[in-house]
Scaffold this motif. Structure first.
Motif, PDB file in Angstrom:
ATOM      1  N   PHE A   1       1.118  -1.012  -0.287  1.00 45.85           N
ATOM      2  CA  PHE A   1      -0.126  -0.235   0.251  1.00 45.85           C
ATOM      3  C   PHE A   1       0.959   1.041   0.613  1.00 45.85           C
ATOM      4  O   PHE A   1       0.651   2.235  -1.001  1.00 45.85           O
ATOM      5  CB  PHE A   1      -0.982   0.009   1.345  1.00 45.85           C
ATOM      6  CG  PHE A   1      -2.078   1.032   1.556  1.00 45.85           C
ATOM      7  CD1 PHE A   1      -3.170   0.914   0.600  1.00 45.85           C
ATOM      8  CD2 PHE A   1      -1.872   2.385   2.300  1.00 45.85           C
ATOM      9  CE1 PHE A   1      -4.172   1.677   1.309  1.00 45.85           C
ATOM     10  CE2 PHE A   1      -2.709   3.127   2.333  1.00 45.85           C
ATOM     11  CZ  PHE A   1      -3.898   3.272   1.404  1.00 45.85           C
ATOM     12  N   VAL A   2       2.019   0.963   0.703  1.00 39.35           N
ATOM     13  CA  VAL A   2       2.894   2.667   0.927  1.00 39.35           C
ATOM     14  C   VAL A   2       3.441   2.362  -0.057  1.00 39.35           C
ATOM     15  O   VAL A   2       3.495   3.706  -0.551  1.00 39.35           O
ATOM     16  CB  VAL A   2       4.060   2.123   2.158  1.00 39.35           C
ATOM     17  CG1 VAL A   2       4.916   3.285   2.319  1.00 39.35           C
ATOM     18  CG2 VAL A   2       2.764   2.060   3.257  1.00 39.35           C
ATOM     19  N   SER A   3       4.125   1.265  -0.526  1.00 39.29           N
ATOM     20  CA  SER A   3       4.790   1.456  -1.797  1.00 39.29           C
ATOM     21  C   SER A   3       4.157   2.076  -2.727  1.00 39.29           C
ATOM     22  O   SER A   3       4.641   2.709  -3.478  1.00 39.29           O
ATOM     23  CB  SER A   3       5.983  -0.109  -1.978  1.00 39.29           C
ATOM     24  OG  SER A   3       6.283   0.312  -3.567  1.00 39.29           O
ATOM     25  N   SER A   4       3.045   1.938  -3.111  1.00 38.91           N
ATOM     26  CA  SER A   4       2.121   2.150  -4.212  1.00 38.91           C
ATOM     27  C   SER A   4       1.673   3.949  -4.208  1.00 38.91           C
ATOM     28  O   SER A   4       1.810   4.908  -5.462  1.00 38.91           O
ATOM     29  CB  SER A   4       0.452   1.420  -4.250  1.00 38.91           C
ATOM     30  OG  SER A   4      -0.285   2.161  -3.213  1.00 38.91           O
ATOM     31  N   ALA A   5       1.878   4.498  -3.228  1.00 37.21           N
ATOM     32  CA  ALA A   5       1.751   5.377  -3.398  1.00 37.21           C
ATOM     33  C   ALA A   5       3.180   6.968  -3.749  1.00 37.21           C
ATOM     34  O   ALA A   5       3.293   7.975  -4.076  1.00 37.21           O
ATOM     35  CB  ALA A   5       1.758   6.379  -1.613  1.00 37.21           C
ATOM     36  N   ARG A   6       4.394   6.075  -4.289  1.00 31.65           N
ATOM     37  CA  ARG A   6       5.615   6.381  -4.760  1.00 31.65           C
ATOM     38  C   ARG A   6       5.153   7.023  -6.154  1.00 31.65           C
ATOM     39  O   ARG A   6       5.535   7.974  -6.817  1.00 31.65           O
ATOM     40  CB  ARG A   6       6.205   5.639  -4.552  1.00 31.65           C
ATOM     41  CG  ARG A   6       7.267   4.316  -3.509  1.00 31.65           C
ATOM     42  CD  ARG A   6       8.121   3.915  -3.672  1.00 31.65           C
ATOM     43  NE  ARG A   6       8.865   3.638  -2.653  1.00 31.65           N
ATOM     44  CZ  ARG A   6      10.193   3.972  -1.825  1.00 31.65           C
ATOM     45  NH1 ARG A   6      10.137   5.421  -1.740  1.00 31.65           N
ATOM     46  NH2 ARG A   6      10.206   3.417  -0.602  1.00 31.65           N
ATOM     47  N   LEU A   7       3.609   6.809  -7.118  1.00 34.05           N
ATOM     48  CA  LEU A   7       2.930   6.433  -8.045  1.00 34.05           C
ATOM     49  C   LEU A   7       2.220   7.999  -7.721  1.00 34.05           C
ATOM     50  O   LEU A   7       1.515   8.082  -8.574  1.00 34.05           O
ATOM     51  CB  LEU A   7       2.753   5.788  -8.630  1.00 34.05           C
ATOM     52  CG  LEU A   7       3.742   4.777  -8.693  1.00 34.05           C
ATOM     53  CD1 LEU A   7       3.138   3.505  -9.738  1.00 34.05           C
ATOM     54  CD2 LEU A   7       5.023   5.061  -9.532  1.00 34.05           C
ATOM     55  N   HIS A   8       2.404   8.427  -6.619  1.00 33.88           N
ATOM     56  CA  HIS A   8       0.761   9.822  -6.493  1.00 33.88           C
ATOM     57  C   HIS A   8       1.346  10.515  -7.610  1.00 33.88           C
ATOM     58  O   HIS A   8       0.112  11.566  -8.239  1.00 33.88           O
ATOM     59  CB  HIS A   8       0.767  10.572  -5.495  1.00 33.88           C
ATOM     60  CG  HIS A   8       1.901  10.748  -4.602  1.00 33.88           C
ATOM     61  ND1 HIS A   8       3.258  10.175  -4.207  1.00 33.88           N
ATOM     62  CD2 HIS A   8       1.882  12.535  -4.890  1.00 33.88           C
ATOM     63  CE1 HIS A   8       3.845  11.728  -3.730  1.00 33.88           C
ATOM     64  NE2 HIS A   8       3.124  12.496  -3.551  1.00 33.88           N
ATOM     65  N   ASP A   9       2.655  11.253  -8.277  1.00 31.13           N
ATOM     66  CA  ASP A   9       2.704  11.961  -9.104  1.00 31.13           C
ATOM     67  C   ASP A   9       2.798  11.947 -10.577  1.00 31.13           C
ATOM     68  O   ASP A   9       3.676  12.683 -11.585  1.00 31.13           O
ATOM     69  CB  ASP A   9       3.543  13.093  -7.956  1.00 31.13           C
ATOM     70  CG  ASP A   9       2.765  13.890  -7.176  1.00 31.13           C
ATOM     71  OD1 ASP A   9       1.535  14.378  -7.773  1.00 31.13           O
ATOM     72  OD2 ASP A   9       4.098  14.650  -7.127  1.00 31.13           O
ATOM     73  N   VAL A  10       2.545  11.100 -10.939  1.00 35.25           N
ATOM     74  CA  VAL A  10       3.251  10.788 -11.656  1.00 35.25           C
ATOM     75  C   VAL A  10       2.553  10.700 -12.795  1.00 35.25           C
ATOM     76  O   VAL A  10       3.058  11.000 -14.442  1.00 35.25           O
ATOM     77  CB  VAL A  10       2.408   8.717 -11.961  1.00 35.25           C
ATOM     78  CG1 VAL A  10       1.718   8.745 -11.758  1.00 35.25           C
ATOM     79  CG2 VAL A  10       3.894   7.740 -12.887  1.00 35.25           C
ATOM     80  N   GLY A  11       1.275  11.584 -13.185  1.00 36.47           N
ATOM     81  CA  GLY A  11       0.773  12.731 -13.634  1.00 36.47           C
ATOM     82  C   GLY A  11       2.022  13.533 -14.407  1.00 36.47           C
ATOM     83  O   GLY A  11       1.355  14.421 -15.710  1.00 36.47           O
ATOM     84  N   LYS A  12       2.315  14.208 -13.668  1.00 38.86           N
ATOM     85  CA  LYS A  12       3.215  15.530 -13.190  1.00 38.86           C
ATOM     86  C   LYS A  12       4.216  14.696 -14.468  1.00 38.86           C
ATOM     87  O   LYS A  12       4.634  15.797 -15.476  1.00 38.86           O
ATOM     88  CB  LYS A  12       4.267  15.332 -12.247  1.00 38.86           C
ATOM     89  CG  LYS A  12       3.517  16.503 -11.103  1.00 38.86           C
ATOM     90  CD  LYS A  12       4.482  16.417  -9.806  1.00 38.86           C
ATOM     91  CE  LYS A  12       4.105  17.643  -8.939  1.00 38.86           C
ATOM     92  NZ  LYS A  12       4.938  18.400  -8.145  1.00 38.86           N
ATOM     93  N   ILE A  13       4.712  13.730 -15.229  1.00 37.18           N
ATOM     94  CA  ILE A  13       4.866  13.518 -16.498  1.00 37.18           C
ATOM     95  C   ILE A  13       4.771  14.173 -17.538  1.00 37.18           C
ATOM     96  O   ILE A  13       5.346  15.040 -18.457  1.00 37.18           O
ATOM     97  CB  ILE A  13       5.261  11.633 -16.733  1.00 37.18           C
ATOM     98  CG1 ILE A  13       5.952  10.963 -15.679  1.00 37.18           C
ATOM     99  CG2 ILE A  13       5.686  11.232 -18.320  1.00 37.18           C
ATOM    100  CD1 ILE A  13       5.606   9.593 -15.897  1.00 37.18           C
ATOM    101  N   SER A  14       3.187  14.464 -17.947  1.00 32.18           N
ATOM    102  CA  SER A  14       2.742  15.450 -18.590  1.00 32.18           C
ATOM    103  C   SER A  14       2.715  17.227 -18.508  1.00 32.18           C
ATOM    104  O   SER A  14       2.824  17.314 -19.755  1.00 32.18           O
ATOM    105  CB  SER A  14       0.926  14.471 -18.832  1.00 32.18           C
ATOM    106  OG  SER A  14       0.855  15.306 -17.868  1.00 32.18           O
ATOM    107  N   ILE A  15       3.445  16.842 -17.796  1.00 35.23           N
ATOM    108  CA  ILE A  15       3.236  18.359 -17.017  1.00 35.23           C
ATOM    109  C   ILE A  15       5.046  19.258 -17.792  1.00 35.23           C
ATOM    110  O   ILE A  15       6.098  19.119 -17.737  1.00 35.23           O
ATOM    111  CB  ILE A  15       3.119  18.502 -15.812  1.00 35.23           C
ATOM    112  CG1 ILE A  15       1.846  18.312 -15.661  1.00 35.23           C
ATOM    113  CG2 ILE A  15       3.427  20.785 -15.791  1.00 35.23           C
ATOM    114  CD1 ILE A  15       0.930  19.265 -15.816  1.00 35.23           C
TER     115      ILE A  15
END
Length: 348
Positions: free
Chosen positions: A199-213
């Motif tokens: 669960f905690v490890s999956s939180a590492r991807l919370h900002d993955v959408g910044k790839i598109s910024i």
């Protein structure tokens, strides 16, 4: 190495027959009562590979002995075969329900006893071997998954040089909150059965959408304009979309489902004024509600080109004042009680 068989029976003749039938192939220990058996096992003196257990015995009968074995984690996996003169379907059903693997009717023949035991021990060894192989494969896949997550999260963070260390710190904040929730029973139905590490490890991807910024916006040294801020806000929906695409290809794995919720909902607000979905209260997935504490706290106590870092105390006050509006009020109470642990993690 010879496997060890316990034969537990209050009849000396049965003990002798079983020992004679098995002694050339196994290490056989004959015991006149279940009490003697538990004395050997629970004192750590001997752990059998299989138990032949009589049902009708004084003091502790076979059913009671099997219940006691299955209730102890260290003994629960020992296979048990009942030795019985009872040709009783009801007894067999009860025995299987308790966890027996077979019944052998007395009087038994040596070849039958030997072959039945060999079959069950071979099956048990095969299951153990396959379970170990599956465990090792699972660990390899987990290691691969963690590696991919680390690399992807690092790619995102390396583009956003303003927020260095943000991902590692926010995962630590989330772990602090989860531990407190489990300890104090807050949203216990949602967190009790969680695989906390995953669960905690999956939180590492919370900002993955910044790839598109755009880098121009992502690393702007000053405050964003209203238009730029609207573009920046799209990273939440974009992160949800990216992880949704992965799910469509590999399946709705628990890790990816959690990552999608972290990415898509960490800017929602308790009062419904957040983005991108405008959800309100407990309709916001728990991942988003927890992440908002970690994300906002880290932003407040971190220095940016356009602002100075706030003190720990100032950040805590802002978040506590936002309980019931921006933040889940129940988690806010927990946050306040463990905020000293956040302080130990925050950037210096």
């Amino acid at each position: 190495m010879q496997k060890t068989i316990f034969v537990v029976d209050d009849n000396d003749t049965n003990l002798s027959m079983a020992r004679d039938a098995l002694k050339e192939h196994y290490r056989v220990m004959t015991l006149p009562s279940a009490a003697k058996m538990f004395n050997l096992i629970e004192n750590g003196r001997v752990t059998p590979d299989l138990i032949l257990l009589d049902i009708k015995m004084p003091e502790i009968d076979g059913f009671a002995a099997l219940r006691r074995l299955k209730a102890n984690v260290a003994q629960a996996d020992i296979p048990v075969i009942f030795l019985t003169s009872m040709a009783d379907v009801t007894a067999e059903v009860r025995g299987f329900q308790l966890g027996a693997i077979d019944f052998i009717i007395k009087p038994f023949s040596a070849p039958v006893l030997l072959n039945r035991i060999k079959t069950h021990l071979d099956i048990d060894a095969l299951i153990h071997e396959q379970t170990q192989a599956l465990r090792e494969r699972t660990e390899q896949l987990q290691h691969l998954q963690n590696g991919i997550v680390f690399v992807l999260a690092d790619m995102v963070e390396s583009r956003d040089y303003v927020t260095g260390g943000h991902i590692e710190r926010t995962t630590l904040y989330i772990k602090i909150l989860l531990d407190a929730m489990l300890e104090r029973g807050v949203y216990v139905d949602e967190v009790y059965d969680l695989d906390i590490e995953m669960f905690v490890s999956s939180a590492r991807l919370h900002d993955v959408g910044k790839i598109s910024i755009s880098d121009v916006i992502l690393n702007k040294p000053g405050k964003l304009t209203d238009e730029e801020f609207e573009i920046m806000k799209t990273h939440a929906a974009e992160g949800e979309r990216i992880i949704g695409q992965i799910i469509s290809r590999v399946g709705d794995e628990e890790f990816l489902k959690n990552a999608r919720f972290f990415a898509g909902y960490h800017h929602e607000r308790w009062d419904g004024k957040g983005y991108p979905h405008g959800l309100k209260g407990a309709s916001i997935p728990l991942q988003g509600r927890i992440m908002s504490f970690a994300d906002v706290y880290d932003a407040l106590v971190s220095e940016r080109p356009y602002k100075k870092a706030l003190s720990h105390e100032e950040a805590v006050n802002i978040i506590v004042e936002g309980a019931g509006t921006q933040f889940d009020p129940f988690i806010a109470d927990l946050f306040y009680s463990v905020s000293n642990k956040f302080k130990a993690v925050k950037p210096n």
